[in-house]
Design a protein around this motif. Structure first.
Motif, mmCIF file in Angstrom:
data_model
loop_
_atom_site.group_PDB
_atom_site.id
_atom_site.type_symbol
_atom_site.label_atom_id
_atom_site.label_comp_id
_atom_site.label_asym_id
_atom_site.label_seq_id
_atom_site.Cartn_x
_atom_site.Cartn_y
_atom_site.Cartn_z
ATOM 1 N N LYS A 187 -7.829 -1.968 9.963
ATOM 2 C CA LYS A 187 -6.707 -1.388 9.208
ATOM 3 C C LYS A 187 -5.441 -1.621 10.038
ATOM 4 C CE LYS A 187 -9.618 1.829 6.616
ATOM 5 N NZ LYS A 187 -10.021 3.255 6.483
ATOM 6 N N LEU A 188 -4.714 -0.549 10.373
ATOM 7 C CA LEU A 188 -3.440 -0.768 11.066
ATOM 8 C C LEU A 188 -3.603 -1.406 12.447
ATOM 9 C CD1 LEU A 188 -1.388 2.424 10.146
ATOM 10 C CD2 LEU A 188 -0.903 0.064 9.490
ATOM 11 N N GLY A 226 6.084 -0.369 -2.438
ATOM 12 C CA GLY A 226 4.648 -0.611 -2.289
ATOM 13 C C GLY A 226 4.071 0.332 -1.248
ATOM 14 N N TYR A 227 2.788 0.119 -0.952
ATOM 15 C CA TYR A 227 2.093 0.933 0.032
ATOM 16 C C TYR A 227 1.332 0.026 0.989
ATOM 17 C CZ TYR A 227 3.185 4.859 -2.945
ATOM 18 O OH TYR A 227 3.856 5.807 -3.668
ATOM 19 N N ALA A 228 1.056 0.582 2.166
ATOM 20 C CA ALA A 228 0.316 -0.214 3.153
ATOM 21 C C ALA A 228 -1.094 -0.502 2.654
ATOM 22 C CB ALA A 228 0.259 0.516 4.482
ATOM 23 N N GLY A 229 -1.728 0.496 2.001
ATOM 24 C CA GLY A 229 -3.071 0.308 1.464
ATOM 25 C C GLY A 229 -4.141 0.463 2.526
ATOM 26 N N LEU A 258 -3.028 -4.039 3.471
ATOM 27 C CA LEU A 258 -4.418 -3.785 3.873
ATOM 28 C C LEU A 258 -5.234 -3.519 2.619
ATOM 29 C CD1 LEU A 258 -3.617 -1.527 6.911
ATOM 30 C CD2 LEU A 258 -4.731 -3.751 7.005
ATOM 31 N N HIS A 259 -5.708 -4.577 2.013
ATOM 32 C CA HIS A 259 -6.395 -4.457 0.732
ATOM 33 C C HIS A 259 -7.894 -4.572 0.995
ATOM 34 C CE1 HIS A 259 -7.406 -4.883 -3.420
ATOM 35 N NE2 HIS A 259 -6.148 -5.019 -3.814
ATOM 36 N N THR A 260 -8.629 -3.490 0.726
ATOM 37 C CA THR A 260 -10.052 -3.480 1.056
ATOM 38 C C THR A 260 -10.798 -4.591 0.322
ATOM 39 O OG1 THR A 260 -10.025 -1.162 1.616
ATOM 40 C CG2 THR A 260 -12.140 -2.076 1.015
ATOM 41 N N ASN A 261 -10.419 -4.849 -0.946
ATOM 42 C CA ASN A 261 -11.136 -5.888 -1.699
ATOM 43 C C ASN A 261 -10.794 -7.295 -1.216
ATOM 44 O OD1 ASN A 261 -11.762 -3.638 -3.101
ATOM 45 N ND2 ASN A 261 -10.881 -4.275 -5.043
#
Ligand SMILES: *Cc1c(COP(=O)(O)O)cnc(C)c1O
Length: 465
Positions: free
Chosen positions: A297-298, A393-396, A93-96
């Motif tokens: 998001k999720l 890593g992370y979900a972001g 979930l990358h905002t950019n």
């Protein structure tokens, strides 16, 4: 004013006119649209003029140099935006990068709603005016087991409308440990003041106790607000008041408890290893009166803000707030949200939503993909020394800051350094976004749709040519 002699020696005078640069673009780059060629030429000339300003002794650039710079700028201008990119950053979930990708069927629902007329605000049975969000509200109620809900433009809008409706002109109490900023422009203190609400901060950055909230309650207190920290975690000497404790206090003092959950799901994914707190209905069961979270998001849907309310009157008051109209969801996002919620009701969310496919993909499968991809890259780019490596890593996207996600990546060791290579990959066709660690370029498979692996190879081949 310059004297005549100085003007003559000014190299800026030797720059060609815009039309000459545009003509050069038209013959050299015939595919560029004229509007972009004009703007590119204007920008290239302005930049050249700037470089030559202040009596620089440099020679004016030649026409073909100017055309080259103008074409680059014109190319950027005329590229469709937002354009597809390949996400090998590992952040699902990358905002950019636009957060949640939609399922193809959700995108098809958007296309259907986009291309023709719809019954957006018409009740077909009665022929009377209908509600644009009635269908998603029913689905939200069924999924969450709540009496009412709203769907708005985004979560910032959801928080804003909640505060503006339930606390305008009064005070809300928030822990100092939760006055967060979520990427860019969402800052809790600022959204509170923009909603016409006075913020009462309690506790300290690392520790807040129930007694802090108790002491802060006064005649002007409208509600208690809990904000999910979303993109960072507090560790060490910390204390936080739980949602249940706050709900108890709220009940005792007759104050509603609102939670900005940030990222939430409507299906319980704890059996898949996700923390229970992201399951939005569980927050209401623990005593929150209103819970807000994002659609992209999720939840895995379009940009949207979801509000679940334990009491009908709260949702009704929010709907009646005149500002609700300015925060409403558009029909395209609505179509995607409706499809996404139906998928959750049908029990297809884990199988069909790209966000959940990516987040829940087993580590062994990522390893298999990474090994096979490294092998294929080796066949045409052995100089990059590709190797499959495990990583975390992370979900972001303001989701699960404490939840470490095991992943697998293809590590590349580009001869000119990882930073420069990453830059070239960003300009590849298609653009490829990767992660850098210890001067290794990591192509993380956690965030990459298997269907995008072909495109990834294409991008790599392109920059190596
Ligand atoms: C992401 C987030 C927001 C902002 O949501 P948008 O849908 O981007 O408007 C607000 N609060 C929290 C806690 C978040 O994580």
């Amino acid at each position: 004013m310059n004297s005549g002699r100085e003007v003559k020696s000014d190299p800026r005078r030797r720059l060609p006119a815009v039309d000459r640069v545009v003509s050069a673009l038209e013959s050299g780059w015939p595919d560029l649209p004229l509007w972009a060629a004009r703007e590119g030429a204007r920008a290239a000339l302005a930049e050249a003029r700037e470089r030559l300003a202040g009596g620089s002794q440099a020679a004016a650039p030649a026409l073909d140099q100017l055309a080259e710079a103008a074409a680059l700028r014109a190319g950027e201008l005329s590229r469709p935006h937002p354009g597809r990119v390949l996400n090998a950053t590992g952040i699902v979930l990358h905002t950019n990068l636009g957060r949640a990708p939609l399922a193809p069927e959700a995108a098809a629902a958007v296309a259907r709603a986009a291309c023709g007329y719809t019954d957006l605000e018409l009740d077909l049975a009665s022929g009377q005016r209908g509600s644009r969000t009635a269908a998603v509200v029913v689905k939200l109620r069924l999924l969450a087991g709540v009496p009412d809900a709203l769907a708005l433009n985004n979560n910032a809008a959801a928080v804003f409308l909640t505060l503006s409706t339930l606390a305008r002109g009064r005070e809300v109490i928030v822990s100092r440990g939760e006055l967060v900023e979520i990427g860019g422009s969402f800052r809790v203190p600022e959204i509170i003041s923009a909603a016409g609400v006075r913020l009462v901060e309690v506790g300290t950055t690392n520790r807040t106790h129930l007694a802090d909230y108790e002491r802060a309650i006064g005649p002007d207190t409208a509600l208690l607000l809990k904000v999910h920290r979303s993109n960072f975690a507090l560790r060490g000497f910390v204390a936080e008041v739980t949602l249940q404790e706050l709900a108890g206090l709220g009940r005792e003092r007759g104050l509603p408890l609102v939670e900005d959950l940030g990222s939430g799901t409507l299906i319980d994914l704890s059996s898949h290893g996700l923390p229970e707190e992201v399951f939005a209905p569980s927050r209401l069961r623990r005593g929150a009166d209103v819970v807000c979270f994002s659609g992209d998001k999720l939840l895995g849907g379009p940009q949207a803000g979801i509000v679940l309310t334990a009491r009908r009157e709260h949702a009704i008051a929010m709907r009646e707030n005149p500002i609700a109209r300015a925060l409403r969801l558009d029909k395209l996002a609505l179509a995607a949200l409706d499809w996404t919620l139906a998928a959750a009701l049908d029990g297809r969310a884990v199988r069909d939503l790209p966000v959940l496919q990516r987040l829940l993909e087993p580590q062994e499968q990522l390893e298999r993909r990474a090994r096979a991809l490294a092998e294929r890259i080796r066949s045409f780019a052995g100089e990059l020394d590709p190797a499959a490596v495990p990583d975390t890593g992370y979900a972001g996207g303001g989701a699960l800051p404490d939840f470490v996600l095991p992943t697998f990546a293809v590590a590349l060791r580009p001869p000119g350094g990882a930073t420069r290579f990453a830059e070239r990959l960003r300009r590849a066709r298609p653009p490829l976004l990767a992660r850098i660690r210890d001067d290794l370029l990591l192509l993380d498979l956690r965030s990459l749709d298997p269907e995008d692996e072909k495109g990834l190879e294409e991008a790599l081949r392109g920059v190596l040519r």
